[in-house]
Motif scaffolding. Structure first.
Motif, mmCIF file in Angstrom:
data_model
loop_
_atom_site.group_PDB
_atom_site.id
_atom_site.type_symbol
_atom_site.label_atom_id
_atom_site.label_comp_id
_atom_site.label_asym_id
_atom_site.label_seq_id
_atom_site.Cartn_x
_atom_site.Cartn_y
_atom_site.Cartn_z
ATOM 1 N N GLU A 50 0.574 -0.938 -0.455
ATOM 2 C CA GLU A 50 0.113 0.152 0.298
ATOM 3 C C GLU A 50 0.421 1.126 0.273
ATOM 4 O OE1 GLU A 50 -3.410 0.568 2.627
ATOM 5 O OE2 GLU A 50 -4.384 -1.343 1.675
ATOM 6 N N GLU A 51 1.831 0.977 1.436
ATOM 7 C CA GLU A 51 2.973 2.397 0.551
ATOM 8 C C GLU A 51 3.159 3.104 -0.190
ATOM 9 O OE1 GLU A 51 6.571 2.211 3.208
ATOM 10 O OE2 GLU A 51 6.857 4.379 3.950
ATOM 11 N N SER A 89 -9.514 -1.120 -3.358
ATOM 12 C CA SER A 89 -9.995 -0.633 -2.714
ATOM 13 C C SER A 89 -9.535 0.776 -3.223
ATOM 14 C CB SER A 89 -8.180 -0.506 -1.970
ATOM 15 O OG SER A 89 -7.004 0.241 -2.747
ATOM 16 N N PRO A 90 -9.820 1.842 -2.876
ATOM 17 C CA PRO A 90 -9.652 3.345 -3.465
ATOM 18 C C PRO A 90 -8.298 3.141 -4.024
ATOM 19 C CG PRO A 90 -10.414 3.623 -0.748
ATOM 20 C CD PRO A 90 -10.611 2.446 -0.773
ATOM 21 N N LEU A 91 -7.218 2.793 -3.288
ATOM 22 C CA LEU A 91 -6.151 3.447 -3.741
ATOM 23 C C LEU A 91 -5.686 2.901 -5.008
ATOM 24 C CD1 LEU A 91 -3.459 3.952 -2.414
ATOM 25 C CD2 LEU A 91 -2.453 1.864 -2.011
ATOM 26 N N ARG A 191 14.127 6.927 -2.046
ATOM 27 C CA ARG A 191 12.886 6.894 -0.843
ATOM 28 C C ARG A 191 13.623 5.268 -0.324
ATOM 29 N NH1 ARG A 191 7.079 9.295 0.029
ATOM 30 N NH2 ARG A 191 6.689 7.760 2.286
ATOM 31 N N HIS A 192 13.296 4.988 0.776
ATOM 32 C CA HIS A 192 12.595 3.791 1.443
ATOM 33 C C HIS A 192 11.265 3.441 1.954
ATOM 34 C CE1 HIS A 192 14.913 5.004 5.202
ATOM 35 N NE2 HIS A 192 14.054 3.882 5.824
ATOM 36 N N PHE A 193 11.348 2.297 1.462
ATOM 37 C CA PHE A 193 9.777 1.802 2.110
ATOM 38 C C PHE A 193 9.570 0.794 3.526
ATOM 39 C CE2 PHE A 193 9.572 3.814 -1.861
ATOM 40 C CZ PHE A 193 8.558 4.465 -2.613
ATOM 41 N N MET A 197 11.650 -2.021 0.351
ATOM 42 C CA MET A 197 11.597 -1.732 -1.333
ATOM 43 C C MET A 197 11.742 -0.160 -1.027
ATOM 44 S SD MET A 197 9.024 -1.990 -4.318
ATOM 45 C CE MET A 197 8.066 -3.767 -4.378
ATOM 46 N N VAL A 198 12.813 -0.442 -2.607
ATOM 47 C CA VAL A 198 14.161 1.156 -2.836
ATOM 48 C C VAL A 198 13.790 1.747 -3.608
ATOM 49 C CG1 VAL A 198 16.018 2.547 -2.915
ATOM 50 C CG2 VAL A 198 15.317 0.121 -0.949
#
Ligand SMILES: NC(=O)c1ccc[n+]([C@@H]2O[C@H](COP(=O)([O-])OP(=O)(O)OC[C@H]3O[C@@H](n4cnc5c(N)ncnc54)[C@H](OP(=O)(O)O)[C@@H]3O)[C@@H](O)[C@H]2O)c1
Length: 205
Positions: A50-51, A89-91, A191-193, A197-198
């Motif tokens: 999701e992120e 989902s809304p996403l 950015r990293h999550f 994931m990067v």
């Protein structure tokens, strides 16, 4: 007149009296060792959580035109042809709506018809035609599918790179980046999550 199909619906951007050429951006989700799919064609490990999906949704809004190799197009077309995805989902609805609103060019010598709206087929990848589109488009272009992207990279057409790396090595498969290209890059963002994931955002210099 070539590419009137696009210029009829897009306006040139002008800033301080100068025309701004749209950017072509290659985006891919790969394993840490650089494959978009493993040797069996699996890429379920590349599915964004999701992120990451929320981040990709925001990136996607700036791409008014998508250039796809036929295989990537067939993977992505479900965002229009399978309405149950958007219902999850809304996403996912947000991503589906953004994807559907973009114009698409699919490169294929075998595809006879497309299954999505705002989509046309090109039988050859012509770098000069892409340069014309970049000069007239009102928003940036996305290129997807490593085979097609490799041709854009070799032609010097890719201006920026949105590269996601999943926390996995798969050993072999479909390479995200061609092994015969030499391109100097400047890192613009990273950015990293939480899921591991990067994201690396580069521009070509
Ligand atoms: N990691 C992820 O998140 C993710 C997501 C989606 C998909 N994938 C994987 O990525 C794979 C896509 O890789 P890919 O590199 O094989 O596919 P691609 O670049 O999307 O598509 C290759 C196809 O595009 C057409 N094409 C390429 N160059 C052309 C040209 N100059 N003129 C006309 N047509 C041209 C050809 O289609 P024709 O054969 O029809 O002529 C060719 O077979 C998928 O199969 C899937 O496994 C990964």
């Amino acid at each position: 007149m070539p590419y009137a199909w696009w210029t009829g619906c897009e306006t040139r951007q002008a800033w301080k009296g100068r025309f701004i050429v749209a950017k072509l951006i290659y985006s891919a989700i790969a394993s840490l060792d650089g494959y978009v799919a493993d040797q069996n064609g699996n890429f379920n490990w590349a599915a964004p959580d999701e992120e990451v999906h929320a981040f990709i949704n925001d990136l996607s809004r700036s791409f008014g035109i998508h250039l796809y190799g036929r295989r990537m197009y067939e993977t992505m077309a479900v965002w229009e042809t399978d309405p149950t995805l958007a219902g999850q989902s809304p996403l996912l609805r947000d991503f589906a709506e953004t994807w559907q609103s973009a114009d698409k060019i699919v490169y294929s010598r075998t595809l006879e018809e497309v299954s999505t709206s705002r989509t046309r087929i090109e039988r050859d990848f012509d770098p000069d035609a892409i340069r014309q589109i970049k000069a007239s488009a009102g928003s940036d272009l996305l290129v997807g599918g490593p085979n097609l992207a490799a041709q854009a990279i070799r032609a010097g057409l890719v201006d920026e790179w949105h590269l996601f790396f999943a926390p996995i090595m798969v050993g072999s498969g479909k390479q995200s980046l061609p092994d015969d290209a030499h391109v100097k890059l400047e890192l613009l963002n990273e950015r990293h999550f939480q899921g591991g994931m990067v994201y690396l955002h580069y521009r070509t210099i």
